[in-house]
Design a protein around this motif. Sequence first.
Motif, PDB file in Angstrom:
ATOM      1  N   TYR A  45       7.206   5.918  -0.518  1.00 52.01           N
ATOM      2  CA  TYR A  45       6.020   5.969  -0.756  1.00 52.01           C
ATOM      3  C   TYR A  45       5.442   6.720  -2.229  1.00 52.01           C
ATOM      4  CZ  TYR A  45       0.618   8.252  -0.060  1.00 52.01           C
ATOM      5  OH  TYR A  45      -0.476   8.291  -0.194  1.00 52.01           O
ATOM      6  N   GLY A  46       4.113   5.426  -2.704  1.00 59.38           N
ATOM      7  CA  GLY A  46       4.107   5.883  -4.467  1.00 59.38           C
ATOM      8  C   GLY A  46       5.098   5.678  -5.457  1.00 59.38           C
ATOM      9  N   ILE A  47       6.034   4.760  -5.478  1.00 56.34           N
ATOM     10  CA  ILE A  47       7.301   4.477  -6.519  1.00 56.34           C
ATOM     11  C   ILE A  47       7.083   3.436  -7.141  1.00 56.34           C
ATOM     12  CG2 ILE A  47       8.904   6.201  -4.834  1.00 56.34           C
ATOM     13  CD1 ILE A  47      10.684   3.350  -4.445  1.00 56.34           C
ATOM     14  N   GLY A  48       5.637   2.813  -5.965  1.00 55.39           N
ATOM     15  CA  GLY A  48       6.003   1.638  -7.083  1.00 55.39           C
ATOM     16  C   GLY A  48       4.359   1.878  -7.473  1.00 55.39           C
ATOM     17  N   ASP A  86       1.044  -0.852   0.053  1.00 56.87           N
ATOM     18  CA  ASP A  86       0.163  -0.255   0.232  1.00 56.87           C
ATOM     19  C   ASP A  86       0.754   0.996  -0.306  1.00 56.87           C
ATOM     20  OD1 ASP A  86      -2.469  -0.856  -0.338  1.00 56.87           O
ATOM     21  OD2 ASP A  86      -2.644  -1.443   2.189  1.00 56.87           O
ATOM     22  N   VAL A  87       1.929   0.878   0.617  1.00 59.60           N
ATOM     23  CA  VAL A  87       3.376   2.269   0.493  1.00 59.60           C
ATOM     24  C   VAL A  87       3.369   2.169  -0.381  1.00 59.60           C
ATOM     25  CG1 VAL A  87       4.844   3.671   1.528  1.00 59.60           C
ATOM     26  CG2 VAL A  87       3.529   2.083   3.246  1.00 59.60           C
ATOM     27  N   LEU A  88       3.712   1.210  -1.191  1.00 65.90           N
ATOM     28  CA  LEU A  88       4.795   1.792  -2.321  1.00 65.90           C
ATOM     29  C   LEU A  88       4.120   2.127  -3.009  1.00 65.90           C
ATOM     30  CD1 LEU A  88       6.447  -2.103  -2.341  1.00 65.90           C
ATOM     31  CD2 LEU A  88       8.031   0.509  -2.522  1.00 65.90           C
ATOM     32  N   ARG A  89       2.353   1.762  -3.224  1.00 68.97           N
ATOM     33  CA  ARG A  89       1.622   2.794  -4.589  1.00 68.97           C
ATOM     34  C   ARG A  89       0.858   3.317  -3.902  1.00 68.97           C
ATOM     35  NH1 ARG A  89      -1.146  -0.293  -8.411  1.00 68.97           N
ATOM     36  NH2 ARG A  89      -2.975   0.272  -7.287  1.00 68.97           N
ATOM     37  N   GLY A  90       1.383   4.007  -3.159  1.00 67.93           N
ATOM     38  CA  GLY A  90       0.591   5.315  -2.570  1.00 67.93           C
ATOM     39  C   GLY A  90      -0.794   5.894  -2.415  1.00 67.93           C
ATOM     40  N   SER A  91      -1.071   4.268  -1.752  1.00 68.26           N
ATOM     41  CA  SER A  91      -2.540   4.454  -1.050  1.00 68.26           C
ATOM     42  C   SER A  91      -2.609   5.874   0.601  1.00 68.26           C
ATOM     43  CB  SER A  91      -2.793   3.369  -0.201  1.00 68.26           C
ATOM     44  OG  SER A  91      -3.806   3.307   0.664  1.00 68.26           O
ATOM     45  N   VAL A 147      -1.469  -4.107  -7.931  1.00 64.42           N
ATOM     46  CA  VAL A 147      -1.368  -4.891  -6.123  1.00 64.42           C
ATOM     47  C   VAL A 147      -0.460  -6.996  -6.574  1.00 64.42           C
ATOM     48  CG1 VAL A 147      -2.349  -6.011  -4.145  1.00 64.42           C
ATOM     49  CG2 VAL A 147      -2.996  -4.028  -4.767  1.00 64.42           C
ATOM     50  N   ASP A 148      -0.743  -7.947  -7.769  1.00 59.94           N
ATOM     51  CA  ASP A 148      -1.056  -8.913  -7.455  1.00 59.94           C
ATOM     52  C   ASP A 148       0.783  -8.828  -8.006  1.00 59.94           C
ATOM     53  OD1 ASP A 148      -3.258  -9.571  -6.601  1.00 59.94           O
ATOM     54  OD2 ASP A 148      -3.990 -10.033  -8.563  1.00 59.94           O
ATOM     55  N   GLU A 149       1.344  -7.884  -8.969  1.00 56.99           N
ATOM     56  CA  GLU A 149       2.396  -8.165  -8.812  1.00 56.99           C
ATOM     57  C   GLU A 149       3.403  -7.564  -7.975  1.00 56.99           C
ATOM     58  OE1 GLU A 149       2.984  -6.431 -13.901  1.00 56.99           O
ATOM     59  OE2 GLU A 149       1.906  -5.114 -12.448  1.00 56.99           O
ATOM     60  N   TRP A 150       3.227  -6.629  -7.086  1.00 54.92           N
ATOM     61  CA  TRP A 150       3.898  -6.800  -5.644  1.00 54.92           C
ATOM     62  C   TRP A 150       3.502  -7.888  -5.142  1.00 54.92           C
ATOM     63  CZ3 TRP A 150       7.462  -3.816  -5.790  1.00 54.92           C
ATOM     64  CH2 TRP A 150       8.248  -2.592  -6.210  1.00 54.92           C
ATOM     65  N   LYS A 151       2.594  -8.683  -5.047  1.00 59.37           N
ATOM     66  CA  LYS A 151       2.636  -9.808  -3.979  1.00 59.37           C
ATOM     67  C   LYS A 151       3.366 -10.828  -4.455  1.00 59.37           C
ATOM     68  CE  LYS A 151      -1.745  -9.273  -2.153  1.00 59.37           C
ATOM     69  NZ  LYS A 151      -3.826  -9.975  -1.664  1.00 59.37           N
ATOM     70  N   MET A 152       3.379 -11.162  -5.485  1.00 58.43           N
ATOM     71  CA  MET A 152       4.031 -12.000  -6.469  1.00 58.43           C
ATOM     72  C   MET A 152       6.056 -11.900  -6.230  1.00 58.43           C
ATOM     73  SD  MET A 152       4.917 -12.977 -10.834  1.00 58.43           S
ATOM     74  CE  MET A 152       5.109 -11.129 -11.213  1.00 58.43           C
ATOM     75  N   LEU A 153       6.091 -10.383  -6.144  1.00 64.64           N
ATOM     76  CA  LEU A 153       7.603 -10.468  -6.029  1.00 64.64           C
ATOM     77  C   LEU A 153       7.768 -10.635  -4.138  1.00 64.64           C
ATOM     78  CD1 LEU A 153      10.273  -9.171  -6.359  1.00 64.64           C
ATOM     79  CD2 LEU A 153       9.669  -6.635  -5.684  1.00 64.64           C
TER      80      LEU A 153
END
Length: 733
Positions: free
Chosen positions: A456-459, A435-440, A464-470
């Motif tokens: 914050y927001g750099i992802g 959530d932080v990476l995606r700027g929630s 979300v699914d791609e970050w979870k995969m990583l």
Amino acid sequence: MPQFPALEQALKHYFGYDSFRLGQRQIIEAALQNRDLLIIMPTGGGKSLCFQLPALLKRGLTVVVSPLISLMQDQVQALRDNGISAAFINSSLNYKQVLACEQSILKGKTKLLYIAPERLLGERFLPFLDVVQNEIGIAGFAIDEAHCVSEWGHDFRPEYRQLQQLRYRYADVPVMALTATATERVRQDIIQQLALKQPNIHIASFNRPNLYYEVQPKQKNTYNQILKIIKQSKSSGIIYCLSRNKVDELTFKLQHSGIKALPYHAGLSNEERASNQTRFIRDDVQVMVATVAFGMGINKLDVRFVIHHDLPRNLENYYQESGRAGRDGEPARCTIFFGYGDRKTIEFLIKQKPDPQEQQIASQQLRQVINYAEGTDCRRTIQLSYFGEHFPGNCGNCDNCLESKPVEDWTIEAMKFLSCVARCQERFGMNYIIDVLRGSGDQKILQNGHHQLSTYGIGKDKSVDEWKMLGRSLLHQGLVEQTTDGYPILKLNPRSWEVMKRQRSVSIAVPTPKPDIIATAKSNLENELRKAAEVEMLFEKLRSLRKQLADAQSVPPYVVFGDSTLRLMAQQQPQTLEEFKEISGVGAHKLAQYGKQFIAEIRAYCQEQKLVEVPHQRQSQTSLADDIEIASPSYTQLLTLDLFKQNFTVEEIAEKRNLRPTTITNHLAELIEMNQPVDLNRLVPPERQKKIWQALQAVGVGSLTQVCEYLGSSYTYDEIKLVRGWWRRENRS
């Protein structure tokens, strides 16, 4: 007792094997030096031999603590079949039998005694054990399934805690604790609870290279996929389900597809469960459909597949349950069918737990299983990392390694992810970091001030699914860690910092869309199972002979010889006793007991066939899709049908099943309507069928009373029900 200059000679004499498996020799040497031992060795790794062979070479009695009657009986039978003097004492023996067993022990005729912890520590048995110690000596205690001693283990049993008494009562007698799985926490608990003295700890690799692991999506045609696995295997298998109802339903379908299958769950009587288990172990049926109530202590070596129809509750249970496949070292297949409905079911079960802490731990375990199911990394890498074992991947025997997934460099993304973990001070879980990476704009992030972080927001460029995969891949590769107390907080380790300092790159497998991912996967398991046709033909003949010999002795077939030994016979085709004894698994006792019969079978086959004819592989002419459309009777109807096929009358079936005859008639009428093989002529004479049919046409099928009144008092309601079932079947639109 024969004297052996080398342990290998003793191994061949008693058990028929030419060499030890990895680690066995070192364990046995330590046992012969009277050391305490803690042995963590996966199912099928050869744990039993580690205490059985020292017991034969040491003076006195070795006492084996075993939690299940079926397990101890199977192991004792297998030892006796090798000419080894072993016994058990449990509730299946009467007083005279127990007394005879004790006398045999005091005369030094019994080398291994299997016993449950409750009986071992009973008021009567411990004084007897004192006599044994004084007269012939106690060689050692072997505590099997030792994880049961720990509250952190997957099958805690309070009575195991009391085994500590053995250390204080027999201080100089060595103790060997054995289990298939144990995390570091459980290992320390075992050592403490059993009061082991500076134990020699042996932890074998948890890797089972002969097992093929796969995850398939749960779809409408899942039953067809299961049926295909069973038919390809042609050998024994276990199917696990979450609920009793699902066990019963799947058993019915398999039986009606011509598969010999039986159910096993807590809803059956003790007698039924014991009977079904025995029939499975002795190869009278091919498939056991079960809840997790079935498993521990099932001493069947030749299980060729384990299917989880529903998602397992945690990875440790899955390792245990799937590990019941291929215990003989031969190739076997482990399949999970994964559907998100299973997740909802398990979450509901978790919410029923009264302790909030237990709920937290169970929820985290569920997330780990889902990570496994959705993971794109090598299945072994994911499994073994759970037990703290690093596996480099590319096992070549799981769906993820065999499918061609493109591997991409995600080092920059990994640096972003791990940096965010660090800047959040390693206090949050994966979802929060994403959530932080995606700027929630989540309120919690704003309250914590994490919207001001540089990460914050750099992802936002990744979903979300791609970050979870990583994130899952980083966990599986050991590049980040996660707390295990129920609150899965991400923690950095030295490898994490290597990634952030650009000293280590990160690559992950990225799935690409396929029309049918798993169905088209090429498995080296299937290649392994496709043996040369001529060898398979001889192998089947030897299996048939083994079954005859086993049935004559009322023992499971593997007690005579394991599948791996039969395969060697089929491949090498020994023609003399001298050649036969060289087969791995043929000891001195079995050579004398079975050698001539198996050689005769091999000779006869070679003379008749000369291995010229290639057996024709018969393919089922019935489309698998047809199985789904066939109406499946209920479990109780199926039992009635089976008894009816055995020519029992309605009254006899009712008596056997403790039901009313009217209930049995209802079953048969419904079975007739479902087009099941019920011979109506056995129940209603043809001339009476004709009259009832005419009445049904005249009055209709809605009211039995009206039909009965039309026919007169000489016709019964039961007769009308049966013919009505036939009428409905024939007139169904």
